[in-house]
Motif scaffolding. Sequence first.
Motif, mmCIF file in Angstrom:
data_model
loop_
_atom_site.group_PDB
_atom_site.id
_atom_site.type_symbol
_atom_site.label_atom_id
_atom_site.label_comp_id
_atom_site.label_asym_id
_atom_site.label_seq_id
_atom_site.Cartn_x
_atom_site.Cartn_y
_atom_site.Cartn_z
ATOM 1 N N PRO A 36 0.830 -1.218 0.000
ATOM 2 C CA PRO A 36 0.000 0.000 0.000
ATOM 3 C C PRO A 36 0.854 1.253 0.000
ATOM 4 O O PRO A 36 2.012 1.255 0.416
ATOM 5 N N VAL A 37 0.253 2.346 -0.447
ATOM 6 C CA VAL A 37 1.011 3.580 -0.642
ATOM 7 C C VAL A 37 1.543 4.129 0.676
ATOM 8 O O VAL A 37 2.646 4.703 0.725
ATOM 9 N N HIS A 38 0.797 3.943 1.777
ATOM 10 C CA HIS A 38 1.287 4.461 3.050
ATOM 11 C C HIS A 38 2.519 3.674 3.525
ATOM 12 O O HIS A 38 3.396 4.231 4.179
ATOM 13 N N VAL A 39 2.587 2.392 3.165
ATOM 14 C CA VAL A 39 3.764 1.599 3.516
ATOM 15 C C VAL A 39 4.974 2.077 2.705
ATOM 16 O O VAL A 39 6.090 2.195 3.239
ATOM 17 N N VAL A 40 4.753 2.361 1.423
ATOM 18 C CA VAL A 40 5.842 2.857 0.582
ATOM 19 C C VAL A 40 6.339 4.204 1.104
ATOM 20 O O VAL A 40 7.551 4.456 1.178
ATOM 21 N N ALA A 41 5.405 5.090 1.480
ATOM 22 C CA ALA A 41 5.797 6.399 2.000
ATOM 23 C C ALA A 41 6.586 6.257 3.304
ATOM 24 O O ALA A 41 7.601 6.950 3.513
ATOM 25 N N TYR A 42 6.135 5.370 4.172
ATOM 26 C CA TYR A 42 6.837 5.178 5.451
ATOM 27 C C TYR A 42 8.245 4.629 5.231
ATOM 28 O O TYR A 42 9.215 5.120 5.831
ATOM 29 N N LYS A 43 8.369 3.628 4.361
ATOM 30 C CA LYS A 43 9.688 3.057 4.099
ATOM 31 C C LYS A 43 10.607 4.081 3.448
ATOM 32 O O LYS A 43 11.802 4.171 3.775
ATOM 33 N N GLY A 91 4.115 14.256 -4.197
ATOM 34 C CA GLY A 91 3.566 13.071 -3.549
ATOM 35 C C GLY A 91 2.159 12.759 -3.999
ATOM 36 O O GLY A 91 1.801 11.589 -4.179
ATOM 37 N N ALA A 92 1.331 13.794 -4.191
ATOM 38 C CA ALA A 92 -0.044 13.563 -4.648
ATOM 39 C C ALA A 92 -0.061 12.939 -6.038
ATOM 40 O O ALA A 92 -0.789 11.971 -6.299
ATOM 41 N N VAL A 93 0.765 13.483 -6.940
ATOM 42 C CA VAL A 93 0.805 12.934 -8.304
ATOM 43 C C VAL A 93 1.415 11.532 -8.300
ATOM 44 O O VAL A 93 0.884 10.601 -8.924
ATOM 45 N N GLY A 94 2.517 11.355 -7.575
ATOM 46 C CA GLY A 94 3.158 10.040 -7.539
ATOM 47 C C GLY A 94 2.296 8.982 -6.877
ATOM 48 O O GLY A 94 2.227 7.840 -7.347
ATOM 49 N N ALA A 95 1.615 9.345 -5.778
ATOM 50 C CA ALA A 95 0.756 8.377 -5.095
ATOM 51 C C ALA A 95 -0.420 7.976 -5.970
ATOM 52 O O ALA A 95 -0.816 6.802 -5.992
ATOM 53 N N SER A 96 -0.983 8.927 -6.707
ATOM 54 C CA SER A 96 -2.099 8.594 -7.602
ATOM 55 C C SER A 96 -1.656 7.619 -8.680
ATOM 56 O O SER A 96 -2.341 6.623 -8.960
ATOM 57 N N ALA A 97 -0.499 7.897 -9.295
ATOM 58 C CA ALA A 97 0.001 6.991 -10.334
ATOM 59 C C ALA A 97 0.328 5.614 -9.751
ATOM 60 O O ALA A 97 0.026 4.577 -10.363
ATOM 61 N N TYR A 98 0.914 5.588 -8.566
ATOM 62 C CA TYR A 98 1.267 4.308 -7.938
ATOM 63 C C TYR A 98 0.026 3.486 -7.622
ATOM 64 O O TYR A 98 -0.005 2.275 -7.847
ATOM 65 N N MET A 99 -1.011 4.124 -7.101
ATOM 66 C CA MET A 99 -2.239 3.389 -6.764
ATOM 67 C C MET A 99 -2.926 2.841 -8.009
ATOM 68 O O MET A 99 -3.494 1.748 -7.982
ATOM 69 N N ILE A 100 -2.849 3.589 -9.114
ATOM 70 C CA ILE A 100 -3.438 3.082 -10.362
ATOM 71 C C ILE A 100 -2.683 1.845 -10.842
ATOM 72 O O ILE A 100 -3.289 0.822 -11.206
ATOM 73 N N VAL A 101 -1.356 1.910 -10.836
ATOM 74 C CA VAL A 101 -0.548 0.759 -11.264
ATOM 75 C C VAL A 101 -0.771 -0.420 -10.331
ATOM 76 O O VAL A 101 -0.910 -1.573 -10.769
#
Length: 392
Positions: free
Chosen positions: A33-40, A270-280
């Motif tokens: 999940p994106v929050h795990v990626v952000a934390y790491k 972060g908003a743009v990157g998280a959106s793209a990551y969640m779509i992928v």
Amino acid sequence: MHRRRPAQNEAAARAAGQLTEHLSKLKPEDLPPVHVVAYKGATKFVKAYPVTSVLYILGLGLMCFASGLMPSEEAADEYSRLLQEADYETSILETAELKVAKQNGRYQNTRGFMGFSCDTACNREYQTLQRYQQEHKEAKAAQFKALSQAKGKVGVFSMFAVQEARDLFWGSMGQGKAFAKRASMWDLLFMGLGSIGRDEGMVAFAFRLALNVLMNFTMGLIGATVAFIWFLWDVIRAYQPDPVTAVLAFSLFTIAAISMVATYLMTLYGAVGASAYMIVRQCALSIDNGQGGAERRGPAGHIGHDEDESSQERAGDAAGNSDSAREEHASWAASGLRRGQRVRVRGLASRPEFNGTLGLIRGQEEDRWLVQLDGGDKVLKLKEANLDAHVD
């Protein structure tokens, strides 16, 4: 145009196929999940750059919570009195600025064709302009001296100095954001005109526009930060601090400004990157679990959905005839699975609600088994590792 269109469509189809193949190879644990990626990512950055991280937190804390020191009552009264006395120098400065502006207009009007020549009248007006500019310079120095006497009574870390620095920062930020908005509007206009007659989808257009907006805000905010730092020293100098205090105040104000700008830019990226990551990630998980197979794969996704009773009987007969099932697909013999076999779903990390569900194998697509779940028409495309053939 018509000759290029089929080739472009084929290239787009190949790119889509390659993307689907890459996504199908990804496992759920490869896309947390994106929050795990952000934390790491944050943890890794803090470990790699501890000093930068401490300065960032310090600057952000100063920007959010520091309001300056409250001066004593005597110092505040003296500050107010001297500030009122400085109004006289301020009025003289305003008068000097008005005289310079008017004289500059008269000088420009007396210049020759396109300003390449200047006659006697022009030189006379130019000398007058220089005199007014000198008066303006002297009036500005007198105003700075009067204001500096007042500000020196409260100090560079007082609430008045901190508020003045804040006003300078947010004013610079406003100009930087205004520049980014204007540049983005022009980009949108020219990109829209440039897209006319081009085979470009909305996704590609939105992606290019998002990149341009990010670059515009990056340049605008970085430019605003540079302008703030450039004028900050004049603000600090006006409060008459000693050299050590001046350097300390300049460093703290600069760190706070850079931390706030970095936070703003990290939020945008972060908003743009998280959106793209969640779509992928959603695409990869959908491929892994076969979610929505009936909608994505057309007729292939309706296996078991529109079958009549005779086709179901043929599928039951195929459950007892393993030889004919192995002839349909060479890899079935190695896997031990066959058409019509009952299996239990297991080990789905992203769709745990299907774990333990019983179903019937209806066929195979590449390395995925088509499993129709009991009690409905839901068909999942699952790997062999997610199937348990030992069903009582």
